[in-house]
Design an enzyme around this catalytic site. Structure first.
Site, PDB file in Angstrom:
ATOM      1  NE  ARG A 177      -9.331  -5.385  -0.014  1.00 30.31           N
ATOM      2  CZ  ARG A 177      -9.308  -5.597  -1.298  1.00 30.31           C
ATOM      3  NH1 ARG A 177     -10.304  -6.256  -1.883  1.00 30.31           N
ATOM      4  NH2 ARG A 177      -8.328  -5.192  -2.058  1.00 30.31           N
ATOM      5  N   GLY A 178     -10.611  -2.039  -0.928  1.00 27.35           N
ATOM      6  CA  GLY A 178     -10.398  -1.749  -2.348  1.00 27.35           C
ATOM      7  C   GLY A 178     -11.007  -0.388  -2.645  1.00 27.35           C
ATOM      8  CB  ALA A 179      -9.506   2.595  -4.233  1.00 29.49           C
TER       9      ALA A 179
ATOM     10  CG  ASP B 152      -5.455   1.987  -2.660  1.00 29.46           C
ATOM     11  OD1 ASP B 152      -6.506   1.474  -2.248  1.00 29.46           O
ATOM     12  OD2 ASP B 152      -4.459   1.311  -2.993  1.00 29.46           O
TER      13      ASP B 152
ATOM     14  CG  ASN C 237      -1.698  -0.321  -5.486  1.00 28.18           C
ATOM     15  OD1 ASN C 237      -2.907  -0.183  -5.321  1.00 28.18           O
ATOM     16  ND2 ASN C 237      -1.159  -1.479  -5.836  1.00 28.18           N
ATOM     17  CE  LYS C 238      -3.002  -2.641   0.942  1.00 29.63           C
ATOM     18  NZ  LYS C 238      -3.304  -2.043   2.259  1.00 29.63           N
TER      19      LYS C 238
ATOM     20  NE  ARG D 148      -8.475   0.965   4.833  1.00 28.86           N
ATOM     21  CZ  ARG D 148      -8.015   0.059   3.968  1.00 28.86           C
ATOM     22  NH1 ARG D 148      -8.864  -0.629   3.212  1.00 28.86           N
ATOM     23  NH2 ARG D 148      -6.733  -0.158   3.834  1.00 28.86           N
TER      24      ARG D 148
ATOM     25  CD  GLN E  11      -4.918  -6.754   1.592  1.00 25.93           C
ATOM     26  OE1 GLN E  11      -3.816  -7.278   1.771  1.00 25.93           O
ATOM     27  NE2 GLN E  11      -5.195  -5.550   2.043  1.00 25.93           N
TER      28      GLN E  11
HETATM   29  O1  MRU Z   1      -5.985  -2.071   1.996  1.00 21.68           O
HETATM   30  P1  MRU Z   1      -6.817  -2.413   0.815  1.00 21.68           P
HETATM   31  O2  MRU Z   1      -7.006  -3.869   0.615  1.00 21.68           O
HETATM   32  O3  MRU Z   1      -8.106  -1.634   0.776  1.00 21.68           O
HETATM   33  O4  MRU Z   1      -5.920  -1.892  -0.356  1.00 21.68           O
HETATM   34  C1  MRU Z   1      -6.449  -1.479  -1.497  1.00 21.68           C
HETATM   35  C2  MRU Z   1      -6.074  -2.400  -2.539  1.00 21.68           C
HETATM   36  O5  MRU Z   1      -6.672  -3.432  -2.696  1.00 21.68           O
HETATM   37  C3  MRU Z   1      -4.997  -2.104  -3.392  1.00 21.68           C
HETATM   38  O6  MRU Z   1      -4.098  -1.204  -2.997  1.00 21.68           O
HETATM   39  C4  MRU Z   1      -5.455  -2.045  -4.806  1.00 21.68           C
HETATM   40  O7  MRU Z   1      -4.394  -2.338  -5.581  1.00 21.68           O
HETATM   41  C5  MRU Z   1      -6.102  -0.777  -5.216  1.00 21.68           C
HETATM   42  S1  MRU Z   1      -7.829  -0.803  -5.046  1.00 21.68           S
HETATM   43  C6  MRU Z   1      -8.392  -1.459  -6.577  1.00 21.68           C
END
Ligand code: MRU
Length: 393
Positions: A76-78, A269, A279-280, A116, A228
């Protein structure tokens, strides 16, 4: 060597130090995704579902494997999702016995994008792949091009993170100003190397500051429901020897009020050219608290995260809604494996929005691979003219 007060001198000294600090797991350098060294038809990833309890490498052999790995958050992570999508298209083509036409490529891209919805890097990488592969002369060439393009995207994201680190380092150095106390940084979710290829986005400046001898301490939001922050950010910071403390998601505001936070750095993201940051979920509340307490709030993001079609305010973002089970239950390590416990009865109604939006007015600046830019349309488009869809206007 650390010399106080003149940021420019400080930065040129840092540039001579030991960068790049490649991320390590027990002294071995790892990136988050790679092609199997002995089998070009296998992509390997760190399966993040097992961290911080076990370090597991997973083999992905088909596009469907990649789709599941993204959807079910093995990774995960953009930025990482984008690279995984690109390698997913490569794997899809290795399974074909003829060349894929433009419509086939679009179909593969659409299928993988569906894994996603919120991180724009996935769509960005897949569109780049489809464009690059349309002109291939034959099947073999298309596979070669797919591999090459995906690995170029990977290398670009690695370099973006490294550059974000070097620019963000200047901010941390400026904040430190030669004092002895550690710079107190609050972050949300995981925007470290596990979310990218190496270095990270929000955490890249932290690694570089630490490696340059600037004392830092990170307040890590646990980041319910998937934790996370607690599970991934704390783990990767600890691997690198960086002091950090996990806090509950609701504690940050109080810490800011007590002046226990010098700066907030988060990832993103999807970001608009107006300076809005998706973002999250929970990031917005930190942005509000930072604003109320006069604490700088930075979003560290590569240009692949800037979505040129996103409107002002970013309210047109598709915000992922995930399974309510993540809210009703909590995951943890029990009897030598990952297990779940019920927090509340199964029939309790819940909702599970995965992301939120921090409006530009709450964002001090973006830390990008091209430099630090104020969160407004004029400055962002000056730095990233290719994101301007109406250059004449
Ligand atoms: O749901 P996730 O874990 O894929 O969420 C993404 C993230 O980890 C965050 O939102 C993050 O801050 C941005 S991706 C570097």
């Amino acid at each position: 060597v650390y010399i106080a007060s003149d940021k420019i001198i400080i930065f040129s000294l840092y540039k001579k130090s030991v960068f790049p600090p490649q991320m390590k797991v027990k002294d071995q350098h790892f990136e988050t995704i790679w092609i199997h060294p002995a089998d070009p038809y296998v992509v390997q990833i760190i399966d993040q579902r097992y961290l911080p309890f076990r370090f597991v490498v997973e083999d992905l052999r088909t596009m469907e494997d990649v789709f599941r790995a993204i959807r079910d958050m093995h990774l995960r992570g953009a930025p990482l999702i984008g690279v995984a999508g690109a390698l997913g298209m490569y794997l899809a083509l290795t399974g074909w016995d003829a060349m894929a036409g433009p419509d086939d490529l679009k179909r593969i891209a659409t299928m993988l994008k569906g894994a996603r919805p919120t991180a724009v890097n996935l769509a960005w990488a897949l569109d780049r792949m489809a464009d690059a592969l349309t002109d291939a002369g034959n099947h073999e060439e298309q596979i070669r091009l797919a591999r090459e393009t995906a690995l170029n995207i990977l290398a670009m994201e690695r370099e973006n993170s490294r550059l974000i680190g070097t620019y963000g380092l200047q901010l941390i150095a400026g904040m430190h100003g030669g004092h002895h106390e550690p710079v107190q940084i609050l972050t949300h979710c995981n925007a470290g190397w596990l979310a990218c290829i190496d270095y990270g986005t929000a955490l890249a400046p932290v690694y570089m500051a630490h490696d340059s001898g600037i004392p830092v301490h990170v307040w890590v939001d646990e980041t319910r429901p998937r934790n996370q922050g607690a599970r991934l950010t704390a783990w990767e910071l600890k691997q690198h020897g960086i002091p950090c403390t996990v806090i509950t998601d609701n504690a940050g505001g109080y810490l800011m009020m007590r002046r226990m936070v010098d700066m907030v750095i988060v990832g993103s993201d999807r970001a608009s050219v107006y300076g809005d940051v998706v973002n999250k979920v929970g990031t917005y509340l930190k942005a509000l608290a930072a604003h109320d307490n006069g604490i700088p709030f930075y979003a560290a993001l590569p240009s692949s995260t800037i979505d040129p079609v996103l409107g002002e305010g970013a309210m047109d973002t598709v915000i992922e809604e995930r399974d309510g089970r993540e809210v009703r239950n909590a995951e943890g390590w029990m009897n030598g494996q990952i297990g779940e416990v019920n927090l509340i009865p199964e029939d309790t109604q819940v909702s599970n929005y995965g992301f939120d939006i921090s409006p530009a007015r709450l964002v001090t600046a973006f830390i990008t691979e091209r430099g630090i830019v104020q969160a407004n349309k004029t400055d962002i488009l000056n730095l990233f003219p290719e994101k301007n869809l109406n250059p004449g206007v």
